[in-house]
Design a protein around this motif. Structure first.
Motif, PDB file in Angstrom:
ATOM      1  N   ALA B 109       0.818  -1.216   0.000  1.00  0.00           N
ATOM      2  CA  ALA B 109       0.000   0.000   0.000  1.00  0.00           C
ATOM      3  C   ALA B 109       0.855   1.270   0.000  1.00  0.00           C
ATOM      4  O   ALA B 109       0.492   2.267  -0.608  1.00  0.00           O
ATOM      5  CB  ALA B 109      -0.931  -0.001   1.208  1.00  0.00           C
ATOM      6  N   SER B 110       2.009   1.234   0.680  1.00  0.00           N
ATOM      7  CA  SER B 110       2.844   2.436   0.782  1.00  0.00           C
ATOM      8  C   SER B 110       4.039   2.399  -0.159  1.00  0.00           C
ATOM      9  O   SER B 110       4.639   3.428  -0.456  1.00  0.00           O
ATOM     10  CB  SER B 110       3.354   2.589   2.221  1.00  0.00           C
ATOM     11  N   GLY B 111       4.418   1.205  -0.602  1.00  0.00           N
ATOM     12  CA  GLY B 111       5.619   1.070  -1.421  1.00  0.00           C
ATOM     13  C   GLY B 111       6.898   1.193  -0.610  1.00  0.00           C
ATOM     14  O   GLY B 111       7.990   1.275  -1.160  1.00  0.00           O
ATOM     15  N   LEU B 112       6.765   1.211   0.722  1.00  0.00           N
ATOM     16  CA  LEU B 112       7.942   1.338   1.594  1.00  0.00           C
ATOM     17  C   LEU B 112       8.298  -0.027   2.174  1.00  0.00           C
ATOM     18  O   LEU B 112       7.471  -0.933   2.187  1.00  0.00           O
ATOM     19  CB  LEU B 112       7.633   2.298   2.748  1.00  0.00           C
ATOM     20  N   ALA B 113       9.534  -0.140   2.669  1.00  0.00           N
ATOM     21  CA  ALA B 113       9.897  -1.341   3.427  1.00  0.00           C
ATOM     22  C   ALA B 113       8.965  -1.428   4.633  1.00  0.00           C
ATOM     23  O   ALA B 113       8.486  -0.391   5.129  1.00  0.00           O
ATOM     24  CB  ALA B 113      11.351  -1.252   3.864  1.00  0.00           C
ATOM     25  N   TRP B 114       8.706  -2.634   5.115  1.00  0.00           N
ATOM     26  CA  TRP B 114       7.711  -2.810   6.182  1.00  0.00           C
ATOM     27  C   TRP B 114       7.966  -1.949   7.426  1.00  0.00           C
ATOM     28  O   TRP B 114       7.034  -1.317   7.935  1.00  0.00           O
ATOM     29  CB  TRP B 114       7.585  -4.293   6.552  1.00  0.00           C
ATOM     30  N   PRO B 115       9.217  -1.870   7.939  1.00  0.00           N
ATOM     31  CA  PRO B 115       9.433  -1.022   9.126  1.00  0.00           C
ATOM     32  C   PRO B 115       9.092   0.453   8.854  1.00  0.00           C
ATOM     33  O   PRO B 115       8.518   1.133   9.712  1.00  0.00           O
ATOM     34  CB  PRO B 115      10.926  -1.189   9.415  1.00  0.00           C
ATOM     35  N   ASP B 116       9.406   0.919   7.643  1.00  0.00           N
ATOM     36  CA  ASP B 116       9.115   2.323   7.304  1.00  0.00           C
ATOM     37  C   ASP B 116       7.606   2.543   7.142  1.00  0.00           C
ATOM     38  O   ASP B 116       7.064   3.576   7.517  1.00  0.00           O
ATOM     39  CB  ASP B 116       9.839   2.725   6.011  1.00  0.00           C
ATOM     40  N   ALA B 117       6.944   1.534   6.541  1.00  0.00           N
ATOM     41  CA  ALA B 117       5.491   1.634   6.375  1.00  0.00           C
ATOM     42  C   ALA B 117       4.804   1.699   7.743  1.00  0.00           C
ATOM     43  O   ALA B 117       3.867   2.467   7.956  1.00  0.00           O
ATOM     44  CB  ALA B 117       4.985   0.438   5.577  1.00  0.00           C
ATOM     45  N   ALA B 118       5.300   0.879   8.698  1.00  0.00           N
ATOM     46  CA  ALA B 118       4.726   0.882  10.047  1.00  0.00           C
ATOM     47  C   ALA B 118       4.979   2.228  10.721  1.00  0.00           C
ATOM     48  O   ALA B 118       4.096   2.786  11.374  1.00  0.00           O
ATOM     49  CB  ALA B 118       5.332  -0.251  10.873  1.00  0.00           C
ATOM     50  N   LYS B 119       6.173   2.765  10.524  1.00  0.00           N
ATOM     51  CA  LYS B 119       6.484   4.065  11.146  1.00  0.00           C
ATOM     52  C   LYS B 119       5.604   5.160  10.555  1.00  0.00           C
ATOM     53  O   LYS B 119       5.132   6.044  11.258  1.00  0.00           O
ATOM     54  CB  LYS B 119       7.962   4.400  10.959  1.00  0.00           C
TER      55      LYS B 119
END
Lengths: 149, 330
Positions: B109-119
């Motif tokens: 959904a965000s296109g970010l790595a999972w830790p970054d998406a969570a942040k």
């Protein structure tokens, strides 16, 4: 009859132009070699980020200069946190497609390696250097432009 | 005709109501967490996440099948990726150990790595100081649900807390992998932040992530060859500097060889810039500001905030003791 003659002339002109253009194409394809990157000059910092946070307006960058000379020596004016602090010699890992700038200080201090990009912004070539002079977790991006003498 | 119209309206109303009930109950039940309030440094802490499923799926062909994703946020100094196990405990679906999602994998959904998406989605919750990381784990098996298969399950996170004394609030989330971390989704993503969590009997000064501090340093971890930002929040307590905007830094550095270098001059390079709301900041390069000789390295430094005359000083906890900062990396 006159119209016919004009049409013929236009056709002839287009044909000659076409020949010329195709000739050009061939010539360009023949010498399409990426030129060696010339990064010599005196460079000033126009932007500085720390972990993507813009510090450009927060710290005094005005006096800092990185001087890269044609004879592959470098020096600094003023000081900022950088991978090396002593003057020395520099090289690019690949003179055509450089990814890294290597800075070797005179006097035996450890060599510094800086990730390098060369974007062109508003017609000016920039040097964008990514480095970690302190903790590995703190990433800085210095963006330089040539000082106009 | 009028009656027919009224009936249609009634049918539509009930259909709408049923839809609302369905949507409201769909997905995961609210998350509750069990987090101890104190753990000794370098010991393993256990966190229990209690959750459940409420599948109300309109189209069950094919059946709803998804993996379980569990994320949690702890201070970076724990190096939790190397010191953590995450287990699903379920009598219906069986127990299993979750694995850390590889850092190269992007959240869709965000296109970010999972830790970054969570942040991006949860931030650092109620904490004020940002030196946390999100770790995101996923179940190896996928689980299939039939409609109305309401079950309860637990997730047990065992993580070795770092060596640093700290005071923080930890974050946790549970998610159905099929749904990703869509920003608007509150049915399939459930999250919670803990109450105050202390690590005690460890090394060094207490790092307080929760309470407003008179002074804080960013980045939390840095060396003398970094740019560091010293923040002074004069709004949280009445101090001798409450009535002035002219605030300066006085600092004393301690080198590895035991030398001390101090700066007390009140000039532009020691002046804090007002940020509004009685907050001030100065960005310094410690080596440059203190003119540290090339063969020396700063171990730590002490500092005060003062007025222009230097006769009003604010130190740690608004006492005569200085604020202290130790140069070190994670």
């Amino acid at each position: 009859m006159k119209t016919y003659r004009i049409s013929l002339l236009v056709c002839l002109a287009l044909f000659v132009l076409g020949l010329g253009l195709s000739g050009c194409n061939k010539e360009i394809a023949g010498v399409s070699v990426e030129p060696l990157k010339n990064i010599a000059g005196t460079w000033k910092v126009v932007q500085l980020t720390r972990n993507e946070e813009d510090l450009s307006e927060r710290v005094d960058l005005s006096a800092f200069r990185l001087v890269l000379k044609e004879d592959n020596t470098y020096s600094f004016a003023d000081k900022l946190p950088f991978v090396v602090s002593d003057p020395g010699t520099f090289s690019l890992d690949d003179p055509q497609y450089p990814f890294y700038l290597l800075l070797k200080p005179a006097g035996g201090m450890p060599e510094g390696k800086v990730s390098l990009q060369m974007p062109v912004k508003k017609g000016k070539t920039q040097l964008s250097m990514t480095l970690r002079p302190g903790c590995e977790t703190n990433t800085y991006r210095y963006t330089f432009e040539r000082v106009q003498d | 005709m009028k009656k027919l119209l009224k009936n249609i309206k009634l049918v539509l109303f009930f259909a709408g109501l049923v839809l609302v009930v369905f949507l409201a109950n769909c997905g995961l039940t609210p998350l509750t967490i069990e987090v101890p309030s104190v753990v000794n440094a370098n010991e393993v802490a256990t966190f229990i996440l209690n959750c459940g499923t409420e599948p109300r799926i309109a189209n069950t062909d094919p059946p709803y099948t998804s993996k379980l994703i569990v994320g949690f946020m702890v201070p970076k100094s724990w190096k939790a990726a190397q010191n953590t196990t995450v287990e699903l405990i379920s009598s219906e679906k069986g127990n299993s150990t979750l694995v850390l999602i590889p850092s190269a994998e992007k959240e869709a959904a965000s296109g970010l790595a999972w830790p970054d998406a969570a942040k991006k989605r949860f931030g650092i919750g109620p904490n004020l100081l940002d030196d946390f990381e999100w770790l995101v784990y996923r179940s190896v098996p996928a689980y299939t649900f039939i409609n109305n298969e309401d079950i309860k399950f637990k997730v047990k996170i065992s993580s070795k807390v770092g060596s640093e004394n700290s005071f923080s609030r930890l974050g946790f989330f549970i998610l159905s992998a099929k749904e990703n971390l869509r920003p608007e989704d509150t049915d399939y993503t459930k999250y919670a932040f803990s109450n105050n969590f202390s690590v005690t009997n460890g090394e060094g000064d207490l790092v307080d992530y929760v309470n407003p501090q008179l002074a804080k340093v960013e980045p939390v971890k840095s060396l003398d060859n970094d740019f560091i930002s010293l923040n002074f929040d004069a709004g949280i307590i009445e101090t001798t500097l409450s009535n002035t905007d002219e605030i300066f830094l006085e600092a004393r550095g301690f080198t590895k060889s035991g030398q001390q270098i101090a700066i007390t001059t009140k000039v532009d390079k020691t002046r804090l810039k007002p940020l509004g709301g009685k907050k001030y900041r100065i960005d310094i390069w410690p080596r440059g500001l203190l003119n540290v000789p090339q063969n020396e390295t700063l171990d730590r430094f002490e500092y005060y905030f003062t007025n222009a005359a230097g006769n009003a000083k604010v130190g740690y906890g608004n006492t005569a003791d200085p604020f202290r900062y130790t140069f070190k990396c994670p």
